[in-house]
Each structure stands twice: as structure tokens, then as C-alpha cells.
Design a protein around this motif. Sequence first.
Motif, PDB file in Angstrom:
ATOM      1  N   HIS A  93      -4.838 -31.895  57.329  1.00 49.92           N
ATOM      2  CA  HIS A  93      -6.110 -32.419  57.254  1.00 49.92           C
ATOM      3  C   HIS A  93      -6.252 -34.047  56.852  1.00 49.92           C
ATOM      4  O   HIS A  93      -5.224 -34.377  56.247  1.00 49.92           O
ATOM      5  N   THR A  94      -7.024 -34.720  57.355  1.00 47.97           N
ATOM      6  CA  THR A  94      -7.201 -36.102  57.291  1.00 47.97           C
ATOM      7  C   THR A  94      -8.144 -36.298  55.714  1.00 47.97           C
ATOM      8  O   THR A  94      -9.099 -35.704  55.674  1.00 47.97           O
ATOM      9  N   LEU A  95      -7.619 -37.003  54.897  1.00 51.65           N
ATOM     10  CA  LEU A  95      -8.453 -37.214  53.700  1.00 51.65           C
ATOM     11  C   LEU A  95      -9.136 -38.432  53.960  1.00 51.65           C
ATOM     12  O   LEU A  95      -8.621 -39.530  53.857  1.00 51.65           O
ATOM     13  N   THR A  96     -10.341 -38.410  53.893  1.00 48.40           N
ATOM     14  CA  THR A  96     -11.333 -39.644  53.832  1.00 48.40           C
ATOM     15  C   THR A  96     -11.199 -40.456  52.506  1.00 48.40           C
ATOM     16  O   THR A  96     -10.927 -39.957  51.477  1.00 48.40           O
ATOM     17  N   ASP A  97     -11.889 -41.640  52.374  1.00 49.57           N
ATOM     18  CA  ASP A  97     -11.863 -42.228  51.233  1.00 49.57           C
ATOM     19  C   ASP A  97     -12.749 -41.476  50.119  1.00 49.57           C
ATOM     20  O   ASP A  97     -12.474 -41.356  48.921  1.00 49.57           O
ATOM     21  N   THR A  98     -13.710 -41.045  50.738  1.00 48.22           N
ATOM     22  CA  THR A  98     -14.705 -40.281  49.811  1.00 48.22           C
ATOM     23  C   THR A  98     -14.131 -39.137  48.870  1.00 48.22           C
ATOM     24  O   THR A  98     -14.165 -38.747  48.021  1.00 48.22           O
ATOM     25  N   LEU A  99     -13.195 -38.298  50.039  1.00 50.45           N
ATOM     26  CA  LEU A  99     -12.297 -37.099  49.595  1.00 50.45           C
ATOM     27  C   LEU A  99     -11.387 -37.578  48.388  1.00 50.45           C
ATOM     28  O   LEU A  99     -11.135 -36.948  47.462  1.00 50.45           O
ATOM     29  N   LEU A 100     -10.774 -38.758  48.794  1.00 50.40           N
ATOM     30  CA  LEU A 100      -9.759 -39.372  47.841  1.00 50.40           C
ATOM     31  C   LEU A 100     -10.433 -39.665  46.476  1.00 50.40           C
ATOM     32  O   LEU A 100      -9.735 -39.332  45.544  1.00 50.40           O
ATOM     33  N   GLU A 101     -11.522 -40.310  46.623  1.00 51.08           N
ATOM     34  CA  GLU A 101     -12.248 -40.765  45.312  1.00 51.08           C
ATOM     35  C   GLU A 101     -12.436 -39.443  44.565  1.00 51.08           C
ATOM     36  O   GLU A 101     -12.250 -39.453  43.292  1.00 51.08           O
ATOM     37  N   VAL A 128     -18.452 -32.421  49.185  1.00 48.40           N
ATOM     38  CA  VAL A 128     -17.096 -33.125  49.182  1.00 48.40           C
ATOM     39  C   VAL A 128     -16.200 -32.080  48.420  1.00 48.40           C
ATOM     40  O   VAL A 128     -14.720 -31.778  48.616  1.00 48.40           O
ATOM     41  N   ARG A 131     -15.265 -29.110  50.310  1.00 47.02           N
ATOM     42  CA  ARG A 131     -13.950 -29.342  51.186  1.00 47.02           C
ATOM     43  C   ARG A 131     -12.645 -29.342  50.432  1.00 47.02           C
ATOM     44  O   ARG A 131     -11.686 -28.946  50.988  1.00 47.02           O
ATOM     45  N   TYR A 135      -9.573 -27.170  51.259  1.00 44.99           N
ATOM     46  CA  TYR A 135      -8.178 -27.721  51.577  1.00 44.99           C
ATOM     47  C   TYR A 135      -7.143 -27.163  50.394  1.00 44.99           C
ATOM     48  O   TYR A 135      -6.006 -27.416  50.521  1.00 44.99           O
TER      49      TYR A 135
END
Length: 243
Positions: A93-101, A128, A131, A135
Motif C-alpha cells: 500500500h502507498t501511504l499518502t501525506d494525509t495518511l502519514l500525518e 483516513v 484506511r 492497512y
Amino acid sequence: MSEEKINLTAAIEAVLFATGSAIEEGKLLQALGTEEEPVDKKAFHAALDELEKSYEDENRGIRLLRLENKYQLCTKNEYYEVLGRIVNMPRKHTLTDTLLETLAIVAYKQPVTRAEIEKIRGVSCSHVVNRLVEYNLICEVGRLDAPGHPILFGTTDDFLRNFGISSMDELPSISQDKIEDFRKQAEKEAGLEVIAKKDEEDESSADTEEEYEYEDDELDSEYEKDPEDYGIEGFTVDSDDEE
């Protein structure tokens, strides 16, 4: 190396290999010893160190993973593609900036509720958070003792695995000044700064009441003129005289 240590090391390897999942230290010690003859913790940790060291050899394809107070055997990351050719590996899975924040907030503030996350970020985080749960990077760790008993979220073992750390203590520390900057930014995004400013203006309005009344009278007098003379964009003027 003594025969006892060799057996202990082999026993640890056998248990971890057979289970395939992370095992808590207490359960592992319980499996390796008995109430009458418990395993010496010093010898246990020495055996783990020996096992971990043996896997560091470049000719080995597995490694010992330490997750807080848990241990697990897993394949080395560099052989992921090789395994993918024969085993149905889970999709990355790719973590976007929003997910990482959002994940960072949970990691540093856990246990934390969804409402607390939204207060910090200043926006709704339901999608978020869901999600990140999907994950398996965060999970429910309890309920807050408050009205509604909101869910408390915390990070999982998969979080440690994916970020290559053994313990939450390995997360980089954040200075108090940086935390204060985050708080101010979050409050600004949430509109709290505007509300606070308005409250201050309301408190000071009593001291300048006469001055504002004077200005209002002056403005009322000025607006007896034709409103079109002012050329104010974005406003409309309703006139009762035309009715």
C-alpha cells in the motif's frame, strides 16, 4: 558455547518458526521452561542475541524481528520480489501525506480518539482512520471513559514492522517548541484562533461603546447618500422606499 545454550537457541528458533507470528516474551519463556525449572532470563536473551547474530549472515534469508516485547521470524526485505513469484504476497500500500500525518499523530499521542485526531488536523479524519485500520497500521486499543465511550486507537505490530523499528522508543523525539508550533497551526486550521480573537474583541467592546456609537451615527448619516456613490463590490442594498 554450552550444550544448554545450544538447545535453548534451537528451541527458540523452532517455536518461532512453527508459529510464524509474533510471540510475547512471557509466552515464549513459558513454552521453553516449566514452573519447576523456569528459563533463566539472562540465558534467554543471550540465546536470542546469538540467534539474531546468526541471521545477519548474508547467506541467510530470514531474520529475527523484535517488536516491543515480542519476537518473530520473518524473511529479509530484499527477497520480497523473489517470494512474490511463488507466493501470493499481500499488495503493498502507498501511504499518502494525509495518511502519514494521521499515522504520526496516533503514534505520538496514543492512545488517542478520532475526535482528538480531528482536533489536531483540523479536518474530518473518519476515512483516513478507517484506511489505516484497514492497512493494520492502527487498531482499537480500548475505550475512553467518557460519554459515548469513544474508541481509543494505537499502533500495531505491523506499524513497527513496516517502519523498521523494534520499539516505540525508537521514534525520533519532538521538541516542545515543535509541538507548540503544531498546536498553533492546528488551532489556526480549525478556526480556533479566529474564535479567540473574536472573544477578545467582545471583551474590549464595553470599553469603547461610546466611540462605536459615535462612529455608527456618523456612518448612518453618510449612508443617507445614494449607496451607488460608494461603489462597494459584493454587497447589495435593499430599499423599502421603492415599495
